[in-house]
Design an enzyme around this catalytic site. Structure first.
Site, mmCIF file in Angstrom:
data_model
loop_
_atom_site.group_PDB
_atom_site.id
_atom_site.type_symbol
_atom_site.label_atom_id
_atom_site.label_comp_id
_atom_site.label_asym_id
_atom_site.label_seq_id
_atom_site.Cartn_x
_atom_site.Cartn_y
_atom_site.Cartn_z
ATOM 1 N N GLU A 177 1.166 -1.307 -0.131
ATOM 2 C CA GLU A 177 0.134 -0.256 -0.076
ATOM 3 C C GLU A 177 1.121 1.036 0.160
ATOM 4 O O GLU A 177 0.683 1.889 1.270
ATOM 5 C CB GLU A 177 -0.887 -0.223 1.273
ATOM 6 C CG GLU A 177 -2.000 -0.847 1.137
ATOM 7 C CD GLU A 177 -3.188 -1.309 2.263
ATOM 8 O OE1 GLU A 177 -3.391 -0.400 2.967
ATOM 9 O OE2 GLU A 177 -3.862 -1.976 1.850
ATOM 10 N N GLU B 75 -5.772 -8.558 -0.287
ATOM 11 C CA GLU B 75 -6.396 -8.100 1.061
ATOM 12 C C GLU B 75 -7.337 -7.672 0.646
ATOM 13 O O GLU B 75 -8.443 -6.822 -0.099
ATOM 14 C CB GLU B 75 -5.692 -6.904 1.366
ATOM 15 C CG GLU B 75 -4.589 -7.282 2.285
ATOM 16 C CD GLU B 75 -4.135 -5.838 3.114
ATOM 17 O OE1 GLU B 75 -4.346 -4.901 3.510
ATOM 18 O OE2 GLU B 75 -2.648 -6.266 3.687
HETATM 19 O O1 AHR Z 1 -5.178 -5.788 6.999
HETATM 20 C C1 AHR Z 1 -4.923 -4.566 7.738
HETATM 21 C C2 AHR Z 1 -3.879 -3.633 6.940
HETATM 22 O O2 AHR Z 1 -4.959 -3.454 5.853
HETATM 23 C C3 AHR Z 1 -2.845 -4.042 6.808
HETATM 24 O O3 AHR Z 1 -1.792 -3.886 7.539
HETATM 25 C C4 AHR Z 1 -2.564 -2.770 5.591
HETATM 26 O O4 AHR Z 1 -2.292 -3.130 4.382
HETATM 27 C C5 AHR Z 1 -4.147 -2.342 5.343
HETATM 28 O O5 AHR Z 1 -4.029 -1.177 4.822
#
Ligand code: AHR
Length: 506
Positions: free
Chosen positions: A176, A295
């Site tokens: 990110e 994610e």
């Molecule tokens: O999964 C929780 C968080 O969400 C992670 O650390 C990050 O990559 C995202 O913003």
């Protein structure tokens, strides 16, 4: 009286989307909260094995058949020194972990995680820090993990007791990096250049690597999709995938709108795909860039509570969302969305796996239990293997606050040729009416109904706990096959798996 809506589907063997890459059922363990300490690792726990890993957790992760697990972050990655987590445990440094403002003891690091992943039959998706670090740390980590021996880093791994290389194939180039919350956040140009040069060095160390370039942190980022276009300008020829991250939450308590969130997810995937293909055309490249949705989940329940957690504590209860039945419906639809895009989405990670926004919860020093979201994840992972099929759907629709033309019937179809099984995953988004779905299964002669698994609950906010599994599936269904066609009866607000199998010749 039960009110009924009607829908139709046509399914045909020849309507192929793609072979499903098993890695779309991946997950994620970040060194965060109680994911590692008190989650997968707890040497004093009654079920701990000789390496300190909880075997009750290992068993549930194996049940989910998770093929690949991303590690070590996440936001924590962007200030992580991987060297802190190798070698004798007593000499590993304790650090301030800045992303989540916790204490990191580094008791678990690269070698331990690779060993744990083997125990749960999963591959590791490793990530390299491109926030505070860069090319050098990344290429050394590749050498440490994957080089057989006879060099500084590979011999050090051997000295630490890991004679065989870990053989990690998939690597994320940072995490990110577009996000203002990220340590070492970068502009698209800065990230693109650094990621390309890092990828080049990593592939020189091990040409078999598959690399993931960072996409936007979510479809709502102001820089989306310009970030993708600009970073791919640099990384297109070095990376093999681009990442997508997305979390949803029913913040306004508007369930109809919440359950429609997958229309946004669908659009997100389409936009990233289009951006990749634009870059392919622009570069006259023969290579197709695939997507790693590494994610995805529901995340919002714990947001307020997390603001109250004291900084610099060890393994604090962070991001411990207690999920509801309606969250499980959305998770089911998110899995359907991934399946429907399996021609381009080749990897995906439910974020995360244990305790932190997770399907599996543990009590430190105590028991283990399944959140409602465990169930759609379990069934889709176990039975959603084979070929994803496109189906023609005629469903009544609704409009919600943010979406128009939302089909009440959300579905994905998988044909497992090897097992001669046809599996339909479906969510009925209607909160009051059951959905009678007539399914024309024309090319699946002699297929019989094996089971119709249903996740339903009169209380959309029902939750599970260590003592009470209020939300769990059952198989009491009214579905049937008549004249070779299936009628699937989907209860109001329900997640469903309808599994058919070819009749055995006697
Ligand atoms: O999964 C929780 C968080 O969400 C992670 O650390 C990050 O990559 C995202 O913003």
């Amino acid at each position: 009286m039960t009110n009924t809506n009607k829908a139709k589907m046509i399914i045909d063997k020849s309507f192929k989307i793609a072979e499903i890459d098993r890695r779309i059922y991946g997950s994620f363990i970040e060194q965060l909260g109680r994911a590692v300490y008190g989650g997968i690792y707890e040497p004093s726990h009654a079920t701990a094995d000789e390496d300190g890993f909880r075997q009750d957790v290992i068993e549930l992760v194996k049940e989910l058949q998770v093929p690949i697990i991303r590690y070590p972050g996440g936001n924590m990655l962007s200030a992580y020194n991987w060297e802190d987590g190798i070698g004798p445990k007593e000499s590993r440094p304790r650090r301030l972990e800045l992303a989540w403002r916790s204490l990191e003891t580094n008791e678990v690091g690269t070698d331990e995680f690779a060993a744990w992943a083997k125990k749960v039959n999963a591959e590791v998706m490793m990530a390299v820090n491109l926030g505070t670090r860069g090319i050098d740390a990344a290429r050394n980590l590749v050498e440490y993990c994957n080089h057989p021996g006879g060099t500084y880093w590979s011999d050090l791994r051997k000295e630490h007791g890991y004679g065989d290389p870990h053989g990690i194939k998939v690597w994320c180039l940072g995490n990110e990096m577009d996000g203002p919350w990220q340590i070492g956040m970068k502009t698209a140009y800065e990230y693109g250049r650094l990621a390309a040069e890092t990828a080049k060095a990593m592939k020189l160390a091990d040409p078999s690597l598959e690399l993931v370039s960072c996409g936007s942190s979510g479809s709502g980022m102001a820089t989306f999709p310009q970030w993708e276009a600009e970073t791919l300008e640099h990384t297109y020829e070095y990376a093999d995938y681009i990442s997508l991250h997305q979390y949803y939450g029913n913040r306004d308590n508007d369930t109809a709108n919440y359950l429609a969130s997958t229309l946004d997810m669908d659009n997100f995937i389409k936009t990233v795909t289009a951006t990749c293909d634009y870059m392919k055309a622009k570069k006259r490249s023969k290579k197709t860039m695939n997507l790693s949705f590494d994610e995805w989940n529901v995340w919002f329940h714990s947001n307020d509570q997390d603001k109250k957690v004291d900084p610099w504590s060890f393994a604090p209860a962070l991001l411990e969302d207690i999920y509801t039945f309606e969250d499980a419906l959305l998770v089911g639809s998110m899995l359907n969305t991934l399946l429907k895009h399996s021609d381009r989405v080749k990897m995906a990670c439910m974020a995360q796996l244990v305790n932190v926004i997770a399907p599996i919860m543990t009590e430190t020093g105590g028991g283990i239990w399944k959140q409602p979201i465990f169930y759609p994840y379990y069934y889709t992972s176990v039975y959603g293997r084979g070929t994803a099929l496109h189906s023609i759907v005629d469903s009544p629709k609704y409009d919600s606050k943010d979406f128009t033309d939302v089909p009440y019937l959300d579905q994905a179809v998988v044909f497992n040729e090897e097992n001669e099984e046809l599996v339909i995953f479906a969510v009925n988004r209607h909160l009051e009416n059951q959905l009678l779905t007539e399914v024309d299964i024309r090319s699946f002669e002699d297929y019989q109904l094996v089971e119709h698994v249903i996740l339903e609950n009169d209380d959309l906010k029902a939750q599970n706990s260590i003592n009470d599994q209020k939300v769990k599936p059952h198989t009491r269904s009214k579905s049937f096959i008549e004249n070779g066609n299936l009628t699937a009866v989907l209860p109001k607000a329900s997640w469903n798996m309808v599994r058919l199998k070819k009749r055995k010749e006697s």
